[in-house]
Design a protein around this motif. Structure first.
Motif, PDB file in Angstrom:
ATOM      1  N   ASN A 108       0.830  -1.211   0.000  1.00 56.07           N
ATOM      2  CA  ASN A 108       0.000   0.000   0.000  1.00 56.07           C
ATOM      3  C   ASN A 108       0.856   1.249   0.000  1.00 56.07           C
ATOM      4  OD1 ASN A 108      -2.734  -1.211   2.064  1.00 56.07           O
ATOM      5  ND2 ASN A 108      -2.282  -1.440  -0.103  1.00 56.07           N
ATOM      6  N   VAL A 109       1.853   1.264   0.905  1.00 55.07           N
ATOM      7  CA  VAL A 109       2.704   2.444   0.997  1.00 55.07           C
ATOM      8  C   VAL A 109       3.559   2.578  -0.256  1.00 55.07           C
ATOM      9  CG1 VAL A 109       4.470   3.570   2.354  1.00 55.07           C
ATOM     10  CG2 VAL A 109       2.689   2.294   3.495  1.00 55.07           C
ATOM     11  N   LEU A 120       2.049   4.501  -3.063  1.00 57.58           N
ATOM     12  CA  LEU A 120       2.270   5.946  -2.932  1.00 57.58           C
ATOM     13  C   LEU A 120       3.673   6.310  -3.397  1.00 57.58           C
ATOM     14  CD1 LEU A 120       1.767   8.828  -1.677  1.00 57.58           C
ATOM     15  CD2 LEU A 120       2.921   7.918   0.323  1.00 57.58           C
ATOM     16  N   ILE A 138       2.580  -3.913 -10.889  1.00 53.70           N
ATOM     17  CA  ILE A 138       2.429  -5.155 -10.121  1.00 53.70           C
ATOM     18  C   ILE A 138       1.835  -4.833  -8.753  1.00 53.70           C
ATOM     19  CG2 ILE A 138       3.683  -7.021  -8.975  1.00 53.70           C
ATOM     20  CD1 ILE A 138       5.601  -7.034 -11.321  1.00 53.70           C
ATOM     21  N   LEU A 158      -5.406  -4.269  -6.002  1.00 55.39           N
ATOM     22  CA  LEU A 158      -6.716  -4.591  -6.600  1.00 55.39           C
ATOM     23  C   LEU A 158      -7.151  -5.990  -6.187  1.00 55.39           C
ATOM     24  CD1 LEU A 158      -6.514  -3.200 -10.233  1.00 55.39           C
ATOM     25  CD2 LEU A 158      -7.956  -2.415  -8.370  1.00 55.39           C
ATOM     26  N   VAL A 159      -6.211  -6.943  -6.272  1.00 55.47           N
ATOM     27  CA  VAL A 159      -6.530  -8.321  -5.893  1.00 55.47           C
ATOM     28  C   VAL A 159      -6.982  -8.363  -4.444  1.00 55.47           C
ATOM     29  CG1 VAL A 159      -5.482 -10.556  -5.436  1.00 55.47           C
ATOM     30  CG2 VAL A 159      -5.052  -9.420  -7.585  1.00 55.47           C
ATOM     31  N   PHE A 186     -10.588  -7.123  -4.214  1.00 57.26           N
ATOM     32  CA  PHE A 186     -11.717  -7.729  -4.915  1.00 57.26           C
ATOM     33  C   PHE A 186     -11.680  -9.242  -4.988  1.00 57.26           C
ATOM     34  CE2 PHE A 186     -11.172  -3.465  -6.825  1.00 57.26           C
ATOM     35  CZ  PHE A 186     -12.305  -2.924  -6.259  1.00 57.26           C
ATOM     36  N   ALA A 187     -10.670  -9.881  -4.364  1.00 59.28           N
ATOM     37  CA  ALA A 187     -10.601 -11.326  -4.516  1.00 59.28           C
ATOM     38  C   ALA A 187     -11.307 -12.069  -3.395  1.00 59.28           C
ATOM     39  CB  ALA A 187      -9.164 -11.794  -4.644  1.00 59.28           C
ATOM     40  N   SER A 202     -10.196 -15.540  -0.749  1.00 62.15           N
ATOM     41  CA  SER A 202      -8.852 -16.031  -1.030  1.00 62.15           C
ATOM     42  C   SER A 202      -7.896 -14.896  -1.409  1.00 62.15           C
ATOM     43  CB  SER A 202      -8.901 -17.076  -2.136  1.00 62.15           C
ATOM     44  OG  SER A 202      -9.802 -16.700  -3.131  1.00 62.15           O
ATOM     45  N   ARG A 249      -4.162 -15.171  -0.193  1.00 59.97           N
ATOM     46  CA  ARG A 249      -3.307 -16.140  -0.877  1.00 59.97           C
ATOM     47  C   ARG A 249      -2.934 -15.654  -2.272  1.00 59.97           C
ATOM     48  NH1 ARG A 249      -6.153 -20.504  -2.060  1.00 59.97           N
ATOM     49  NH2 ARG A 249      -8.027 -19.637  -1.161  1.00 59.97           N
ATOM     50  N   VAL A 250      -3.944 -15.217  -3.027  1.00 58.15           N
ATOM     51  CA  VAL A 250      -3.672 -14.779  -4.395  1.00 58.15           C
ATOM     52  C   VAL A 250      -2.684 -13.625  -4.382  1.00 58.15           C
ATOM     53  CG1 VAL A 250      -4.676 -13.976  -6.528  1.00 58.15           C
ATOM     54  CG2 VAL A 250      -6.000 -15.446  -5.038  1.00 58.15           C
ATOM     55  N   ALA A 267      -0.532 -12.856  -2.063  1.00 50.95           N
ATOM     56  CA  ALA A 267       0.804 -13.319  -1.656  1.00 50.95           C
ATOM     57  C   ALA A 267       1.525 -13.933  -2.848  1.00 50.95           C
ATOM     58  CB  ALA A 267       0.684 -14.328  -0.522  1.00 50.95           C
ATOM     59  N   GLY A 268       0.792 -14.756  -3.616  1.00 45.56           N
ATOM     60  CA  GLY A 268       1.394 -15.336  -4.806  1.00 45.56           C
ATOM     61  C   GLY A 268       1.869 -14.270  -5.766  1.00 45.56           C
ATOM     62  N   MET A 269       1.073 -13.240  -5.938  1.00 44.87           N
ATOM     63  CA  MET A 269       1.454 -12.178  -6.856  1.00 44.87           C
ATOM     64  C   MET A 269       2.713 -11.463  -6.373  1.00 44.87           C
ATOM     65  SD  MET A 269      -0.922  -9.292  -8.510  1.00 44.87           S
ATOM     66  CE  MET A 269      -0.297  -8.374  -9.899  1.00 44.87           C
ATOM     67  N   GLY A 275       6.079 -11.429  -8.389  1.00 41.90           N
ATOM     68  CA  GLY A 275       6.627 -10.120  -8.747  1.00 41.90           C
ATOM     69  C   GLY A 275       8.073 -10.001  -8.323  1.00 41.90           C
ATOM     70  N   PHE A 294      -2.331  10.809   0.845  1.00 42.74           N
ATOM     71  CA  PHE A 294      -2.236   9.428   1.323  1.00 42.74           C
ATOM     72  C   PHE A 294      -2.391   9.371   2.839  1.00 42.74           C
ATOM     73  CE2 PHE A 294       0.200   5.649   2.573  1.00 42.74           C
ATOM     74  CZ  PHE A 294      -0.338   4.713   1.719  1.00 42.74           C
ATOM     75  N   PHE A 326      -2.270 -18.976 -11.091  1.00 44.03           N
ATOM     76  CA  PHE A 326      -3.207 -17.966 -10.588  1.00 44.03           C
ATOM     77  C   PHE A 326      -4.650 -18.323 -10.902  1.00 44.03           C
ATOM     78  CE2 PHE A 326       0.709 -15.660 -10.217  1.00 44.03           C
ATOM     79  CZ  PHE A 326       0.563 -15.160  -8.941  1.00 44.03           C
ATOM     80  N   VAL A 359     -13.042 -17.301  -6.653  1.00 41.44           N
ATOM     81  CA  VAL A 359     -13.263 -15.855  -6.552  1.00 41.44           C
ATOM     82  C   VAL A 359     -14.275 -15.419  -7.594  1.00 41.44           C
ATOM     83  CG1 VAL A 359     -12.153 -13.611  -6.697  1.00 41.44           C
ATOM     84  CG2 VAL A 359     -10.942 -15.536  -5.688  1.00 41.44           C
ATOM     85  N   LEU A 406      -9.850 -10.333 -12.675  1.00 40.62           N
ATOM     86  CA  LEU A 406      -8.622 -10.332 -11.879  1.00 40.62           C
ATOM     87  C   LEU A 406      -7.496 -11.107 -12.555  1.00 40.62           C
ATOM     88  CD1 LEU A 406      -9.815 -10.601  -8.194  1.00 40.62           C
ATOM     89  CD2 LEU A 406      -8.882  -8.663  -9.414  1.00 40.62           C
ATOM     90  N   PRO A 416       0.879  -7.729 -15.713  1.00 40.65           N
ATOM     91  CA  PRO A 416       2.103  -7.117 -15.188  1.00 40.65           C
ATOM     92  C   PRO A 416       3.232  -8.131 -15.009  1.00 40.65           C
ATOM     93  CG  PRO A 416       0.228  -6.429 -13.893  1.00 40.65           C
ATOM     94  CD  PRO A 416      -0.247  -7.503 -14.802  1.00 40.65           C
ATOM     95  N   LEU A 417       2.864  -9.367 -14.568  1.00 45.51           N
ATOM     96  CA  LEU A 417       3.899 -10.371 -14.344  1.00 45.51           C
ATOM     97  C   LEU A 417       4.469 -10.889 -15.659  1.00 45.51           C
ATOM     98  CD1 LEU A 417       2.263 -12.458 -11.485  1.00 45.51           C
ATOM     99  CD2 LEU A 417       4.066 -10.767 -11.294  1.00 45.51           C
ATOM    100  N   ILE A 469       5.466 -23.149  -4.751  1.00 47.81           N
ATOM    101  CA  ILE A 469       4.390 -22.489  -4.008  1.00 47.81           C
ATOM    102  C   ILE A 469       2.996 -22.841  -4.485  1.00 47.81           C
ATOM    103  CG2 ILE A 469       5.899 -20.573  -3.407  1.00 47.81           C
ATOM    104  CD1 ILE A 469       4.149 -18.833  -5.182  1.00 47.81           C
ATOM    105  N   LEU A 495      -0.486 -22.204  -2.340  1.00 47.67           N
ATOM    106  CA  LEU A 495      -1.408 -21.191  -2.870  1.00 47.67           C
ATOM    107  C   LEU A 495      -2.823 -21.731  -3.023  1.00 47.67           C
ATOM    108  CD1 LEU A 495       0.483 -19.142  -5.591  1.00 47.67           C
ATOM    109  CD2 LEU A 495      -0.424 -18.341  -3.431  1.00 47.67           C
TER     110      LEU A 495
END
Lengths: 237, 160, 237
Positions: free
Chosen positions: A93-94, A97, A133, A139-140, A143-144, A147, A150-151, A153-155, A159, B124, C153, C160, C166, C173-174, C230, C234
């Protein structure tokens, strides 16, 4: 200690930023370029070089957060302890920014230095991809549904593993270089101090924001649990 | 630096004076030469022969006159000093003006960049802060309600 | 190890047999890809040299779009009767499940690209067949990369609700390094230079193509290994 973490790091960051602002605008010399015959000229950077100090400090934090999120996500998947996931989520999140700041200041720099607001210059492209990424991650998360953790974390892990490939993909470039013979190494004596101070103070700022965000995420989790308890108790409809 | 400039200027102004002296000398030589030129126009190279002597004399007179005046050397050095100082100042002013113009041209971008950075960060932080405040408030009310509900439940149980 | 491969092969064969009976995914994906190619012919200015430069991009955008659609649909099939749960509960390593899925999806994406590539060659008069074996290698590596990351994924997003939106948000991006490498390799293979008469003849840039093929190979390998590590944590809730 936990209560003090945010105010302390934020205060450190504020002091550091104030001092580095003074160092940057009062103490640090202007960036002079060298002509081919070794005489001074006003390079394309010159006063614009003042953007560099904060721009690069933000970029450092953007790259760092990709690795923080990746490693925390690995820890989360291994231990299934949501605390790791909170840190990963907060860092991302940070970092969204910080990435936004990197891209905006970068393109403001690009305008006088290269004449366009955006050219697909490698390091700018790399920052954009990492930022995308991270935005995808948020976003995931949103809206996911169940789960999401998990999704996401995988991303984050994918990444992180993709970073060297992105780095290799963008190749070398016109951007001020990094590394042993890069800009940081060739900074003048008055510039180096200002640069590292601003890096450290933005690191403090980053940590303050992440800790604050972690607390917020934990509060949200607590609220969810309370809601469930309240539903059970018949307080909530 | 300053000294060498001064010496340079002295030498320069001295040579200008000397050049003027030789110029007037050749002028007089041309005047004397024109008389003999009516006889043989081809013999022109031969004509200036008296001029060195004339120039030498003139120079001698000139030097003597200069030496006779004790303030003259000092005056020349002073003038040279002043002109060079003005020129140097002008160079410095020019450089500064160019730098200032460049800074002014860059300033817009630097201000824009710093403004963007601070605005984004502040937005922010405000969003985070408000979110956190809302969460805390909601947690507090829920917890209070929950405790109240549990308390009433307990008391009802105790009654029955 | 050997048993994992045979089990993966069985799962892949099961998926492909279902597909060969219904032909739902392959037909819709191929038709979608063909439509995309037709749309390109309207979207790009009809100038021979411009179009020639855009051909590699067209090929990889088609693969990206139809690939995500195919991956989403292939996993929807497992969701409809909740057979994914059965697969994960089956007495075989979960790696075999993942590997089998990745193989069958690679085959699907590959099949679609092998339909679209000739169409692009036909519509845009592109010399895609001059270096057919190398180009096939590039496309196989690209399809495998899309399938590997896509299967991980898609499998995690199975429950979901907004998985259809999603999936591309996570994948693109990946996958950017893969698309860039694939496009660059294809472009290197399609390089043409004018001969003595000024007629363009193909003049492939083999070192560049080889560099990007290696890049694709390493990319696939890295993410395949990472997925092995993973995938299990996942997909398990």
């Amino acid at each position: 200690m936990k209560r003090l973490a945010v105010p302390l790091t934020a205060a450190l960051a504020a002091i550091g930023m104030t001092v580095s602002l003074w160092l940057i605008f009062v103490n640090a010399p202007l960036q002079w370029g060298k002509n081919s015959n070794d005489t001074l000229n006003m390079s394309s950077l010159f006063f614009n070089q003042k953007i560099f100090y904060f721009h690069v400090a933000h970029a450092f934090m953007l790259f760092a957060s990709v690795f923080v999120a990746g490693t925390c996500s690995i820890a989360f998947l291994k231990t299934r302890n949501a605390r790791w996931d909170d840190i990963a989520c907060a860092a991302v999140n940070v970092a969204v920014l910080f990435g936004a700041v990197v891209l905006v200041t970068g393109s403001i720099w690009a305008k006088p230095a290269w004449g366009t607001w955006w050219n697909w210059e490698p390091r700018l492209t790399m920052s954009l991809l990492l930022w995308l990424i991270l935005v995808g991650y948020t976003l995931v998360r949103q809206f996911a549904g169940a789960s999401a953790d998990r999704v996401a974390a995988g991303m984050a892990i994918f990444g992180m593993v993709g970073v060297p490939f992105i780095y290799k993909m963008v190749g070398s470039d016109s951007h001020p270089a990094s590394g042993a013979n890069g800009v940081v190494a060739t900074l003048g004596p008055g510039m180096k101090g200002a640069f590292w101070l601003s890096v450290v103070s933005f690191m403090c700022w980053f940590i303050a924001l992440v800790v604050f965000r972690v607390q917020s995420i934990r509060a949200a989790r607590e609220l969810r649990e309370l809601r469930e308890a309240a539903l059970d108790a018949g307080v909530l409809e | 630096m300053k000294k060498s400039l001064v010496t340079l200027l002295v030498v320069l102004s001295g040579s200008i004076v000397l050049a003027d002296g030789s110029g007037s000398g050749s002028g007089s030589a041309a005047g004397s030469g024109s008389g003999s030129a009516t006889v043989t126009p081809v013999a022109e190279p031969a004509v200036p022969t008296p001029t060195p002597a004339a120039a030498k004399d003139l120079r001698k007179t000139c030097t003597a006159a200069m030496n006779a005046d004790p303030t003259f050397a000092a005056a020349i050095v002073k003038t040279a000093d002043e002109t060079s100082a003005i020129k140097r100042d002008q160079d410095i002013i020019d450089a500064h003006q160019r730098a200032a113009a460049k800074v002014a041209e860059n300033e817009r971008h630097v201000i824009l960049a710093y403004a963007a950075m601070w605005i984004l960060s502040i937005i922010f932080v405000i969003v985070l802060w408000r979110k956190q405040g809302g969460l805390n408030a909601e947690i507090a009310t829920l917890r209070r309600d929950l405790e109240a509900a549990l308390a009433t439940e307990k008391s009802e149980k105790a009654k029955s | 190890m050997a048993s994992i491969v045979t089990q993966a092969g069985r799962i892949a064969w099961k998926d492909l047999r279902i597909e060969l009976r219904s032909r739902e995914i392959i037909y819709t994906m191929a038709f979608f890809g063909a439509l995309l190619v037709v749309i390109y012919s309207f979207a790009f200015p009809a100038k021979a040299d411009l179009v020639r430069a855009a051909v590699p991009g067209m090929l990889w955008v088609t693969m990206a779009f139809s690939g995500t659609i195919g991956i989403g649909r292939a996993f929807d099939r497992e969701r409809e009767n909740d057979t994914m749960r059965a697969l994960l509960l089956a007495p075989i390593p979960r790696l075999a499940v993942f590997f089998g899925k990745a193989i069958s999806i690679t085959a699907l994406v590959l099949a679609v690209s092998l339909v679209c590539a000739p169409l692009i060659a036909l519509f845009f008069n592109a010399p895609l067949f001059e270096e057919a074996p190398m180009l096939l290698l590039v496309i196989v590596l690209g399809s495998a990369g899309i399938a590997v990351i896509g299967s991980v994924f898609a499998a995690t997003l199975l429950k979901v609700r907004s998985r259809d939106v999603l999936l591309p948000v996570i994948l693109y991006p990946l996958l950017v390094p893969l698309f860039v490498a694939g496009t660059n390799a294809t472009a290197a293979l399609l390089t043409a230079s004018p001969n003595i008469d000024g007629v363009l003849v193909s003049d492939p840039n083999f070192p560049a193509a080889w560099y990007w093929i290696q890049f694709l190979g390493f990319y696939d390998l890295a993410f395949l290994v990472l997925s092995f590590w993973i995938f299990e944590s996942l997909v398990i809730e």
